[in-house]
Design an enzyme around this catalytic site. Structure first.
Site, PDB file in Angstrom:
ATOM      1  N   HIS A 242      24.893  67.589  85.477  1.00 16.64           N
ATOM      2  CA  HIS A 242      24.413  67.320  84.113  1.00 16.64           C
ATOM      3  C   HIS A 242      24.114  65.826  83.980  1.00 16.64           C
ATOM      4  CE1 HIS A 242      24.559  66.848  79.742  1.00 16.64           C
ATOM      5  NE2 HIS A 242      24.396  68.148  79.643  1.00 16.64           N
ATOM      6  N   CYS A 280      18.928  68.724  81.035  1.00 21.46           N
ATOM      7  CA  CYS A 280      19.376  68.654  79.643  1.00 21.46           C
ATOM      8  C   CYS A 280      18.368  67.805  78.878  1.00 21.46           C
ATOM      9  CB  CYS A 280      20.778  68.061  79.534  1.00 21.46           C
ATOM     10  SG  CYS A 280      21.329  67.985  77.807  1.00 21.46           S
ATOM     11  N   HIS A 307      19.438  72.959  79.508  1.00 24.00           N
ATOM     12  CA  HIS A 307      19.938  72.826  78.133  1.00 24.00           C
ATOM     13  C   HIS A 307      18.739  72.406  77.298  1.00 24.00           C
ATOM     14  CE1 HIS A 307      24.385  71.654  79.224  1.00 24.00           C
ATOM     15  NE2 HIS A 307      24.118  72.916  79.452  1.00 24.00           N
ATOM     16  N   ASP A 354      20.870  74.117  73.495  1.00 22.97           N
ATOM     17  CA  ASP A 354      22.017  73.212  73.541  1.00 22.97           C
ATOM     18  C   ASP A 354      22.257  72.721  72.123  1.00 22.97           C
ATOM     19  OD1 ASP A 354      24.033  71.763  74.662  1.00 22.97           O
ATOM     20  OD2 ASP A 354      22.758  70.098  75.273  1.00 22.97           O
ATOM     21  N   HIS A 355      23.463  72.803  71.708  1.00 25.26           N
ATOM     22  CA  HIS A 355      23.843  72.358  70.360  1.00 25.26           C
ATOM     23  C   HIS A 355      22.970  73.057  69.306  1.00 25.26           C
ATOM     24  CE1 HIS A 355      25.425  68.399  72.301  1.00 25.26           C
ATOM     25  NE2 HIS A 355      25.953  69.489  72.807  1.00 25.26           N
ATOM     26  N   TYR A 371      28.370  73.183  68.386  1.00 27.71           N
ATOM     27  CA  TYR A 371      28.293  74.582  68.809  1.00 27.71           C
ATOM     28  C   TYR A 371      28.473  75.593  67.669  1.00 27.71           C
ATOM     29  CZ  TYR A 371      28.119  72.721  73.492  1.00 27.71           C
ATOM     30  OH  TYR A 371      27.728  72.040  74.606  1.00 27.71           O
TER      31      TYR A 371
HETATM   32  C1  DNO Z   1      28.020  68.840  75.629  1.00 28.56           C
HETATM   33  C2  DNO Z   1      27.665  69.331  76.967  1.00 28.56           C
HETATM   34  C3  DNO Z   1      28.503  68.687  78.048  1.00 28.56           C
HETATM   35  C4  DNO Z   1      28.272  69.331  79.396  1.00 28.56           C
HETATM   36  C5  DNO Z   1      29.046  68.674  80.515  1.00 28.56           C
HETATM   37  C6  DNO Z   1      28.669  69.276  81.846  1.00 28.56           C
HETATM   38  O1  DNO Z   1      27.752  69.481  74.661  1.00 28.56           O
HETATM   39  O2  DNO Z   1      26.324  69.184  77.228  1.00 28.56           O
HETATM   40  O3  DNO Z   1      29.831  68.823  77.696  1.00 28.56           O
HETATM   41  O4  DNO Z   1      28.682  70.645  79.346  1.00 28.56           O
HETATM   42  O5  DNO Z   1      28.788  67.317  80.554  1.00 28.56           O
HETATM   43  O6  DNO Z   1      29.612  68.914  82.807  1.00 28.56           O
END
Ligand code: DNO
Length: 401
Positions: A242, A280, A307, A354-355, A371
């Site tokens: 990530h 991401c 993500h 993501d989020h 989340y």
């Molecule tokens: C946050 C996430 C991170 C991700 C870690 C992967 O919302 O994107 O916590 O899961 O960095 O190791």
């Protein structure tokens, strides 16, 4: 071919249940054995217990997020070989259970950083915000990291000082607690937020990087990868690092996974395709120079997970998490490039929204920061809509429109 739609699930303690996730149109979840302390082996029976639970809800456990890398491995201390052996054993156990994609990161100490977890947008929904000035105030005046003032320009220092001067004691405490504990605790809590000296503990973790610069951290990642990736190849595991969130220097810590150049270094250091990336888009987009569609073109074969979200960068160095269809990320282009990659490789890429913004019923349910259920459902619906249109115009699928 389709992007595989997943949502993150934090296990039985998550206020968002597997029944909820099943109704969002996601077909899979990404999760982890959150209860096992970082560095210990994940046993097969415990992996299977979670896998069976997920499957009993009609879902698939597609991706492990995350199998965390112990700080000692990042720092390259003496215990790293034992910890890497444990890591490999967990990988082997996951492979035995048929779970083949593993996310990790190589960010020192912090997993991600935001200063305001409840930034209210004009429509009343809430997003997460990173204020460069608040972060500097935290670093220099609340945490009092030795030498912190040298990392900021005079103007930034002055602004941070003024900002700190206007903060109440409670506000200052909340800022520190958000950065060190609230955003970290539910993921891979390094620092016990219940202890009154949590800031000192955090400072002592930062101090361990005093002699570790970017070059050294890269060496430590290379050391880890050279042990782990050959095993991953043997057992068919895809590792997906990530990127740094945010992708710029914080707290004097080295950052090594922020740019295309960093990805290039990763690929050149251990060329195996099993040595992959989590794309991401939210993290990467906080740095204006990161051209995400170009990154997909260059590293597509290595993108084992994505993500998808957006950020809005502001002129003062701040950013906040924008809606999935807003901000500085063009998710239409991103989804298009991901599809072009999948056409080429013949492999479906799993994604998750993501989020998400906190909205509507999310205000009545205590979910982890970033989340909430409804906000992520909206993000997933938007991404699915984009995908449908992208496939239509790529002539991949003209049915059901
Ligand atoms: C946050 C996430 C991170 C991700 C870690 C992967 O919302 O994107 O916590 O899961 O960095 O190791």
């Amino acid at each position: 071919m389709e992007l595989v739609k997943t949502l993150r699930w934090f296990g039985d303690d998550d206020a968002v249940t597997l029944n909820d996730i099943r109704q969002t149109s996601a077909t899979g979840v990404v999760t982890a054995l959150h209860h096992i302390p970082n560095g210990e082996v994940w046993p097969v029976d415990e992996i299977m217990e979670i896998k069976n639970k997920v499957e009993s809800h009609g879902l698939t456990w597609n991706v492990v997020e995350s199998l965390p890398v112990h700080e000692d491995i990042k720092q390259g201390t003496k215990s790293r070989d034992r910890l890497i052996d444990n890591y490999i054993e967990s990988m082997q156990n996951l492979a035995k259970c048929g779970i083949k994609t593993i996310i990790y990161n190589f960010m020192p100490v912090l997993d991600w950083a935001r200063t305001d977890l409840h930034y209210t947008l004009p429509d009343g929904t809430e997003a997460m915000y990173f204020s460069a000035m608040d972060f500097a105030a935290f670093d220099i005046f609340i945490l009092r990291r030795p030498g912190a003032e040298n990392d900021y320009a005079d103007e930034e220092y002055k602004a941070a000082k003024q900002r700190f001067g206007k903060m109440s004691e409670e506000e200052a405490e909340e800022l520190a607690y958000n950065i060190i504990v609230v955003t970290q605790g539910f993921i891979d809590g390094l620092v016990d937020g219940n202890s009154s000296n949590y800031k000192d503990v955090f400072l002592s973790f930062l101090a361990r990087y005093d002699n570790i610069d970017k070059q050294k951290l890269r060496e430590n990642l290379a050391y880890f990868l050279k042990k782990v990736i050959p095993v991953a190849e043997d057992i068919g595991i895809n590792m997906a690092i990530h990127p740094d969130d945010p992708p710029f220097d914080l707290l004097g810590l080295p950052r090594i996974m922020s740019t295309a150049e960093d990805f290039r270094w990763l690929a050149e250091t251990v060329p195996s395709i099993n040595n992959g990336i989590t794309l991401c888009t939210g993290s990467l987009s906080a740095l204006a120079d990161n051209n995400i569609p170009e990154m997909i073109k260059e590293f597509g074969d290595r993108i084992h997970f994505a993500h998808l979200r957006s950020t809005k960068r502001l002129d003062n160095g701040d950013f906040y998490e924008a809606g999935h269809l807003e901000g500085d990320v063009n998710l239409v282009e991103v989804v298009h490039e991901l599809h072009r990659t999948m056409n080429r490789t013949g492999i479906s890429i799993p994604i998750r929204p993501d989020h998400g913004h906190k909205m509507l019923d999310d205000f009545h349910r205590e979910s982890n920061p970033g989340y909430p259920l409804i906000g992520r459902l909206k993000g997933l619906a938007e991404i699915s809509g984009i995908e449908k249109a992208v496939k239509y115009f790529m002539n991949l699928d003209r049915t059901n429109i």
